[in-house]
Scaffold this active site. Structure first.
Site, short mmCIF file in Angstrom:
data_model
loop_
_atom_site.label_atom_id
_atom_site.label_comp_id
_atom_site.label_asym_id
_atom_site.label_seq_id
_atom_site.Cartn_x
_atom_site.Cartn_y
_atom_site.Cartn_z
N ARG A 136 124.57 18.10 53.98
CA ARG A 136 124.29 16.79 54.62
C ARG A 136 125.32 16.01 54.45
O ARG A 136 126.06 15.87 53.22
CB ARG A 136 122.76 15.89 54.37
CG ARG A 136 121.85 16.31 55.12
CD ARG A 136 121.81 16.03 56.63
NE ARG A 136 120.76 16.20 57.37
CZ ARG A 136 120.75 17.45 58.02
NH1 ARG A 136 121.32 18.54 57.76
NH2 ARG A 136 119.26 17.82 58.45
N GLU A 151 128.75 11.01 60.56
CA GLU A 151 128.94 11.75 61.75
C GLU A 151 128.17 11.03 63.07
O GLU A 151 127.20 10.48 62.74
CB GLU A 151 128.35 13.33 61.54
CG GLU A 151 126.89 13.30 61.10
CD GLU A 151 126.53 14.82 60.66
OE1 GLU A 151 127.22 15.34 59.93
OE2 GLU A 151 125.68 15.36 61.45
N HIS A 175 128.86 20.11 62.84
CA HIS A 175 127.44 20.18 62.34
C HIS A 175 126.52 21.30 63.16
O HIS A 175 125.54 21.05 63.81
CB HIS A 175 126.53 18.88 62.52
CG HIS A 175 125.29 18.88 61.67
ND1 HIS A 175 124.71 17.62 61.15
CD2 HIS A 175 124.57 19.66 61.39
CE1 HIS A 175 123.63 17.76 60.67
NE2 HIS A 175 123.64 19.18 60.66
C1 DGY Z 1 118.87 21.12 59.74
O1 DGY Z 1 118.33 21.84 60.40
O2 DGY Z 1 118.79 20.40 58.92
C2 DGY Z 1 120.55 21.41 60.17
O3 DGY Z 1 121.38 20.77 59.67
C3 DGY Z 1 120.30 20.95 61.83
O4 DGY Z 1 120.92 22.16 62.27
#
Ligand code: DGY
Length: 346
Positions: free
Chosen positions: A242, A271, A289
């Site tokens: 993240r 983002e 992402h």
């Molecule tokens: C998640 O599932 O947390 C991913 O970052 C999104 O694809």
């Protein structure tokens, strides 16, 4: 038997409508027809008169947006990470929250490797250079990178995705170190061929460090100037977890000033905005992402979120028992939904 009106659900984004359509067996469904970045007011408005919602990572579901949503009983996040949900606020309001673990593990691990290989071996950097017409002669020291095979892979956060990344390292003959809140069971460590070390040792010993820990107040800026200072100046840093776990400004500074070899990022602090100093670095691979973005995996994520939502609203084969509940306390409050499973009027 009590006859109730059909429940209503809102899918905030136009994700695989054929999969979302499964919700129509049990509910009235409204699905967005265009990708939308909602304001707080728009989310509140969309949630106001529905019983359930299928939401995505950019939809921030907090106390303010659920305050007017008096009917809302379930929010199914299409994603394993759920830092877009204010779980405390949802629990206090008795709203069940779910996520989509497991189905994206292998795809996300594949992608972490794509970023690692591309960053350490300068794949995208050299392609940009070639396309710009800079290649006029072959030279022995052109685009020298760092080896993957035989090197030390560090993994910070050893959940499902971290473990899947570790298992792939065997093919490259790597030594794998990890640091996690708690140590893996011996059998899992053996399966991953990985050794648990303290955080500082992980930073210092890794030739390539991959971040797969969840975002929380505790992991905010877990990698900043001090941590990068403990890493090898030739090391590669990869973040598929993240934004906010890495201090983007500190990373850009280290990359630009030779204090870190290369980086591969799929996630960012603000983002979809990317720190301008990162965009200016030559030794970084930047992707939007997309770690879990294969067709099969994204379809599986939506299908699981649909299953979670259906069950959380008291319908389907797992009525009242959604597979991936984040806040079991809220589920206990809605137990009556499944016990008094009522026929709904179509
Ligand atoms: C998640 O599932 O947390 C991913 O970052 C999104 O694809």
């Amino acid at each position: 038997m009590t006859v109730e009106p059909r429940k209503k659900v809102w899918a905030t984004q136009p994700v695989f409508p054929d999969v979302v359509a499964r919700l129509e067996r049990d509910f009235d469904v409204v699905q967005a027809t265009a990708v939308t970045r909602y304001t707080e007011d728009e989310l509140a408005e969309g949630l106001r008169d529905v019983d359930g919602a299928l939401v995505c990572i950019p939809d921030r579901i907090d106390g303010a947006v659920i305050a007017p949503a008096t009917r809302l009983r379930a929010v199914a996040n299409i994603g394993v990470g759920y830092n877009n949900l204010d779980v405390d606020a949802l629990t206090a309001a008795g709203i069940v929250a779910t996520n989509t673990p497991d189905v994206l593990t292998e795809t996300s691990a594949d992608f972490a490797w794509a970023l690692l290989l591309a960053a350490a071996r300068r794949v995208t950097e050299s392609e940009r250079w070639l396309r710009a017409g800079c290649w006029t002669t072959w030279s022995f020291d052109l685009m020298l990178g760092q080896d993957i095979h035989g090197s030390t892979l560090g993994i910070l956060g050893m959940g499902r995705i971290g473990q899947a990344i570790a298992r792939r390292a065997a093919g490259f003959g790597m030594r794998v170190l990890y640091h996690n809140r708690s140590r893996l069971a011996d059998a899992l460590e053996r399966a991953c061929n990985a050794r648990s070390v303290e955080r500082d040792e992980l930073l210092a010993a890794s030739d390539h460090l991959v971040l797969t820990l969840p975002y929380s107040a505790q992991s905010h800026h877990a990698i900043g100037t001090a941590e990068i200072g403990r890493m090898k100046p030739t090391a590669t840093l990869v973040n598929v977890a993240r934004g906010g776990i890495v201090d983007d400004s500190a990373l850009a500074d280290a990359l630009a000033n030779g204090r870190l070899g290369a980086a591969g990022l799929d996630v960012y602090e603000n983002e979809p905005a990317v720190h301008p100093a990162l965009l200016a670095c030559r030794n970084i691979v930047l992707t939007p992402h997309i770690a879990s973005a294969s067709v099969a995996t994204r379809r599986a994520m939506v299908a699981l979120a649909v299953e979670n939502l259906t069950a959380a609203l008291g319908c389907g084969p797992r009525a009242g028992d959604p597979p991936n509940v984040i806040n079991p306390r809220a589920l206990a409050q809605t137990a009556h939904l499944s016990s008094s499973r009522t026929k709904q009027v179509p």
